[in-house]
Enzyme design. Structure first.
Site, PDB file in Angstrom:
ATOM      1  N   TYR A 136     -38.532 -41.625 -82.918  1.00 35.05           N
ATOM      2  CA  TYR A 136     -39.380 -42.628 -82.178  1.00 35.05           C
ATOM      3  C   TYR A 136     -40.467 -42.841 -82.822  1.00 35.05           C
ATOM      4  O   TYR A 136     -41.085 -41.953 -83.567  1.00 35.05           O
ATOM      5  CB  TYR A 136     -39.637 -41.827 -80.854  1.00 35.05           C
ATOM      6  CG  TYR A 136     -40.547 -42.537 -79.853  1.00 35.05           C
ATOM      7  CD1 TYR A 136     -39.961 -43.809 -79.234  1.00 35.05           C
ATOM      8  CD2 TYR A 136     -41.794 -41.916 -79.410  1.00 35.05           C
ATOM      9  CE1 TYR A 136     -40.793 -44.413 -78.498  1.00 35.05           C
ATOM     10  CE2 TYR A 136     -42.484 -42.640 -78.598  1.00 35.05           C
ATOM     11  CZ  TYR A 136     -42.090 -43.677 -78.037  1.00 35.05           C
ATOM     12  OH  TYR A 136     -42.859 -44.392 -77.198  1.00 35.05           O
ATOM     13  N   ASP A 161     -55.407 -45.962 -78.631  1.00 30.70           N
ATOM     14  CA  ASP A 161     -54.097 -46.606 -78.021  1.00 30.70           C
ATOM     15  C   ASP A 161     -54.597 -47.501 -76.916  1.00 30.70           C
ATOM     16  O   ASP A 161     -54.185 -47.417 -75.519  1.00 30.70           O
ATOM     17  CB  ASP A 161     -53.455 -45.776 -77.662  1.00 30.70           C
ATOM     18  CG  ASP A 161     -51.890 -46.098 -77.279  1.00 30.70           C
ATOM     19  OD1 ASP A 161     -51.643 -47.115 -77.708  1.00 30.70           O
ATOM     20  OD2 ASP A 161     -51.307 -45.424 -76.319  1.00 30.70           O
ATOM     21  N   GLU A 188     -43.542 -52.191 -71.693  1.00 29.62           N
ATOM     22  CA  GLU A 188     -44.179 -51.627 -70.238  1.00 29.62           C
ATOM     23  C   GLU A 188     -44.657 -52.790 -69.709  1.00 29.62           C
ATOM     24  O   GLU A 188     -44.970 -54.025 -69.956  1.00 29.62           O
ATOM     25  CB  GLU A 188     -45.119 -50.715 -70.710  1.00 29.62           C
ATOM     26  CG  GLU A 188     -46.390 -51.323 -71.504  1.00 29.62           C
ATOM     27  CD  GLU A 188     -46.979 -50.114 -72.136  1.00 29.62           C
ATOM     28  OE1 GLU A 188     -48.444 -50.125 -72.206  1.00 29.62           O
ATOM     29  OE2 GLU A 188     -46.471 -49.272 -73.148  1.00 29.62           O
ATOM     30  N   CYS A 227     -53.386 -45.612 -72.759  1.00 31.57           N
ATOM     31  CA  CYS A 227     -52.436 -44.610 -72.754  1.00 31.57           C
ATOM     32  C   CYS A 227     -51.731 -44.353 -71.253  1.00 31.57           C
ATOM     33  O   CYS A 227     -52.595 -44.303 -70.338  1.00 31.57           O
ATOM     34  CB  CYS A 227     -52.892 -43.345 -73.036  1.00 31.57           C
ATOM     35  SG  CYS A 227     -52.168 -41.778 -73.212  1.00 31.57           S
ATOM     36  N   ARG A 243     -40.520 -49.630 -69.334  1.00 26.04           N
ATOM     37  CA  ARG A 243     -41.128 -48.745 -69.108  1.00 26.04           C
ATOM     38  C   ARG A 243     -42.120 -49.232 -67.778  1.00 26.04           C
ATOM     39  O   ARG A 243     -42.702 -50.155 -68.121  1.00 26.04           O
ATOM     40  CB  ARG A 243     -42.147 -48.263 -70.116  1.00 26.04           C
ATOM     41  CG  ARG A 243     -43.421 -47.511 -69.723  1.00 26.04           C
ATOM     42  CD  ARG A 243     -44.001 -47.078 -70.786  1.00 26.04           C
ATOM     43  NE  ARG A 243     -45.545 -46.782 -70.437  1.00 26.04           N
ATOM     44  CZ  ARG A 243     -46.444 -46.224 -71.643  1.00 26.04           C
ATOM     45  NH1 ARG A 243     -46.099 -45.806 -72.677  1.00 26.04           N
ATOM     46  NH2 ARG A 243     -47.638 -46.253 -71.158  1.00 26.04           N
ATOM     47  N   ASN A 275     -40.782 -38.433 -70.646  1.00 25.80           N
ATOM     48  CA  ASN A 275     -41.700 -38.399 -71.624  1.00 25.80           C
ATOM     49  C   ASN A 275     -42.596 -37.210 -71.686  1.00 25.80           C
ATOM     50  O   ASN A 275     -43.220 -36.748 -70.594  1.00 25.80           O
ATOM     51  CB  ASN A 275     -42.717 -39.488 -71.346  1.00 25.80           C
ATOM     52  CG  ASN A 275     -43.786 -39.740 -72.449  1.00 25.80           C
ATOM     53  OD1 ASN A 275     -43.775 -38.906 -73.659  1.00 25.80           O
ATOM     54  ND2 ASN A 275     -44.830 -40.233 -72.172  1.00 25.80           N
TER      55      ASN A 275
END
Length: 301
Positions: free
Chosen positions: A48, A62, A118, A126, A161, A213
């Site tokens: 991944y 992020d 997503e 995040c 997602r 996750n």
């Protein structure tokens, strides 16, 4: 030599077949191409590329600061060195539906087996931080339909997602997941579920592959593979585990070096030169050109 011996199409078919097998696929997040070789050598089913890790590599938080071309370049470097299918975090698709469509084709060209998009707003954050916002469900459906229309290889996996659990509750997240499947998503990634009952509810409600996750220091309790398999999930993701382990070791090593003035105490914790050369395939390069590897390593290195 240090190149994949399989084609992107073969890796995508393999990924699909593994997802259809009923077994739980264990997917660690790579931190660089070489770590992907270690993921392969230690027997995992896929690798991944985490958006958080790709951003951290660049010294960035992020929050959607990376670009589709930056992550596509890193993806191509990674898929070059492994025969494993590689799944990538494509954030929100990096913009409007047209951007998501372009992102899909960039990731196909990079040799990936699939990506996930997503439903957060831009700039994203995040998935285990508070204060997230999600786009209206209809906007995410348009994002996904654009991605589906842009896909050229039908085996390339498009995963959706949803971050709605932390924003609007479990029922809203499940409703969105169903809509995303109807829009063409091949699999669902429900972010930040809090306990086994929520995993069970998702499994009852959605009949496509589901991803769990298992990120550290987040909202989700860390579940083992037996539990997740019994819950009916298809993928368990360890997105940032290797980065955290590696950076912890780097920081500890730097502090020891600064304090002691020598790295002697660190040597037993290091990967040996011979193991590194084995991973890099020196002997295979030598078979190709003997001028490349014409030396003998000292014992114990």
């Amino acid at each position: 030599m240090l190149h994949t011996r399989t084609t992107p199409s073969e890796r995508r078919r393999s990924f699909r077949e593994q997802l259809a097998s009923g077994r739980l696929l264990r997917i660690p997040g790579a931190i660089n191409p070489l770590s992907t070789r270690l993921i392969q050598d230690t027997g995992f089913e896929a690798a991944y590329l985490s958006g958080a890790v790709l951003a951290a590599e660049l010294g960035l938080p992020d929050i959607g600061l990376t670009t589709s071309t930056e992550i596509a370049a890193r993806a191509q470097q990674t898929t070059r060195v492994t025969d494993l299918p590689v799944l990538i975090d494509a954030d929100t698709g990096f913009g409007e539906p047209m951007n998501a469509a372009r992102t899909v084709q960039l990731m196909e060209d990079a040799g990936l087996a699939g990506l996930h998009l997503e439903d957060q707003v831009n700039p994203k954050r995040c998935g285990h931080l508070d204060g997230k916002s999600v786009v209206p469900r209809e906007d995410m459906v348009r994002r996904l339909r654009a991605a589906v229309d842009a896909r050229r290889d039908p085996d390339f996996l498009l995963m959706a997602r949803t971050d709605a659990r932390s924003v609007a509750g479990l029922d809203a997240a499940i409703d969105r997941a169903k809509a995303y499947v109807d829009a063409g998503a091949d699999a669902i990634f429900p972010e930040a579920l809090v306990d086994e009952s929520e995993y069970e509810a998702f499994r009852r409600a959605v009949d496509v592959p589901l991803l769990a996750n298992m990120t550290e220091f987040g909202k989700t309790r860390l579940l083992d593979v037996d539990t997740l398999e019994n819950l009916g999930f298809n993928i368990v993701l360890y997105p940032v585990t290797l980065l955290r382990v590696a950076m912890g070791a780097v920081e500890g090593g730097l502090r020891a070096l600064a304090a002691e003035g020598t790295q002697r105490a660190l040597v037993p914790r290091m990967q040996t030169r011979s193991r590194l050369y084995e991973l890099l395939g020196y002997e295979e390069y030598s078979a190709f050109d003997s001028a490349v590897f014409d030396f003998t390593l000292p014992p114990g290195t």
